[in-house]
Design an enzyme around this catalytic site. Sequence first.
Site, PDB file in Angstrom:
ATOM      1  N   LYS A 149       0.939  -1.214   0.011  1.00  0.00           N
ATOM      2  CA  LYS A 149       0.098  -0.111   0.194  1.00  0.00           C
ATOM      3  C   LYS A 149       0.742   1.443  -0.092  1.00  0.00           C
ATOM      4  O   LYS A 149       0.522   2.131  -0.690  1.00  0.00           O
ATOM      5  CB  LYS A 149      -0.896   0.047   1.112  1.00  0.00           C
ATOM      6  CG  LYS A 149      -0.327   0.365   2.584  1.00  0.00           C
ATOM      7  CD  LYS A 149       0.313  -0.811   3.195  1.00  0.00           C
ATOM      8  CE  LYS A 149       0.633  -0.743   4.718  1.00  0.00           C
ATOM      9  NZ  LYS A 149       1.332  -1.919   5.123  1.00  0.00           N
ATOM     10  N   ASP A 164       0.043   4.436   8.437  1.00  0.00           N
ATOM     11  CA  ASP A 164      -0.303   3.207   7.843  1.00  0.00           C
ATOM     12  C   ASP A 164      -1.638   3.458   7.331  1.00  0.00           C
ATOM     13  O   ASP A 164      -2.050   3.217   6.273  1.00  0.00           O
ATOM     14  CB  ASP A 164      -0.153   2.224   8.693  1.00  0.00           C
ATOM     15  CG  ASP A 164      -0.819   0.994   8.100  1.00  0.00           C
ATOM     16  OD1 ASP A 164       0.105   0.194   7.317  1.00  0.00           O
ATOM     17  OD2 ASP A 164      -1.695   0.410   8.545  1.00  0.00           O
ATOM     18  N   LYS A 198      -3.540   3.568   3.285  1.00  0.00           N
ATOM     19  CA  LYS A 198      -4.698   2.684   3.026  1.00  0.00           C
ATOM     20  C   LYS A 198      -5.867   3.575   2.724  1.00  0.00           C
ATOM     21  O   LYS A 198      -6.555   3.256   1.654  1.00  0.00           O
ATOM     22  CB  LYS A 198      -5.105   1.673   3.915  1.00  0.00           C
ATOM     23  CG  LYS A 198      -3.941   0.854   4.192  1.00  0.00           C
ATOM     24  CD  LYS A 198      -4.403   0.044   5.863  1.00  0.00           C
ATOM     25  CE  LYS A 198      -2.956  -0.917   6.198  1.00  0.00           C
ATOM     26  NZ  LYS A 198      -3.169  -1.834   7.302  1.00  0.00           N
TER      27      LYS A 198
END
Length: 430
Positions: A107, A203, A207
């Site tokens: 990602k 993170d 995404k």
Amino acid sequence: MKNDTVNIGLIGFGTIGSGVVTILKQNMDLIEKKSRKKINLKKIVDLDISTPRGVDVDPEKLSTNVDDILEDEDIDIVIELIGGYLPALDFILKALNKGKHVVTANKALLAKHWDEIISAAEENQVKISFEASVGGGIPLLQPLNESLAANNIQSIYGIINGTANYILTKMTQEGLNFDSVLNEAQDKGYAEQDTTFDVEGHDTAQKLILLTILGFGKYVKEENFHVEGIRNITPEDIIFNLEERGYVIKLLGISRKTDNELEVRVHPTLIPQDHLLASVNGVFNGVYIEGDAVGPVMMYGQGAGSMPTASAVIGDCLDIINNPQKEIPFGPLKENPASLKSIENVKSKYYIRLKALDHPGVLHSIAGILSDFNISIESVSQKKLDDGPAVPIFIVTHKASENDLRSALKKIDELKDIKEKSMFIRILEE
């Protein structure tokens, strides 16, 4: 894929890679029935091919030379599972330019190099698939891309980092502070030794970029939207909101349309206990999507781990085998930050935590400053939790602009009776 055999090359034989090999060995009959092809994992490349992975592999299939995959004309699909930016980007681009389909869980790379990667896939008339990059084993991106294709997506709310969710869940259930839960998560292997990426929201942000592309056809880089982590959450914040108001705190990625603009943001959020997202606990992930035709849809499951993520990787391989001509709807997208709604212009209800000396007139001064900035108070609670001179004050506001709230809190923090920098959490209102 010129014949009845599909040859696959795997780059990266770590946690997820070993899961891919395990599933292929265990469920090959089923996979071949669903693909109507013979599946051959022809080569596995990793810098370390000597450490046992818990799955038997023919030594002839192992190599430390990535060109054994990239230069092999018989390999149809390349699975990239090494992560990071480089050399993963070079490997993916070379595979695409060699006319090979690519499956990845990366990602970070897709979020940063979307246009370059998608352009290479389109120019070479091959596919790049990345279901495992968001939500691990949850069937998420393909349903968003296909099953919900008839909808104008209104909003996407995602709990999409298991480490942060595990920490907040443990803090909620056991009344522990952030640092003690973080240490426990590291000891149990739920968190990396360097947790900055997870607990600071990066993170989740990467995404969310991919969800925003597929949901709204907009490409937004992380540096152009608000990203905030969970380090400042205290047990007091959790207990007050849970016991007094029936809200739980989650690290939420939000992408939604408001006032003909797009909001994209990541931050701790107070969610009502009766909302489906409030029940997403531990290392699990949940994504709540609203479409104009379908209404609300909730997708829930394991967002990480060897076997769940490997399940999504192999699912992508099958999709490529069965639908090799299928394209990503939006293709390359140039970023347009002007279409984004700035966090300062977002309107929300807020929970505020202050710590002040228990002197006459303090609450009056605080309320006066909030009023000066057009912020009205829904409720206020003052609780003495220890023997110190300062007392926590918990305030819930009615809806206000973030710019006004930040300006007001800056003035409040300058009051002589305020002993700690104020903290606030946004409240989810659908």
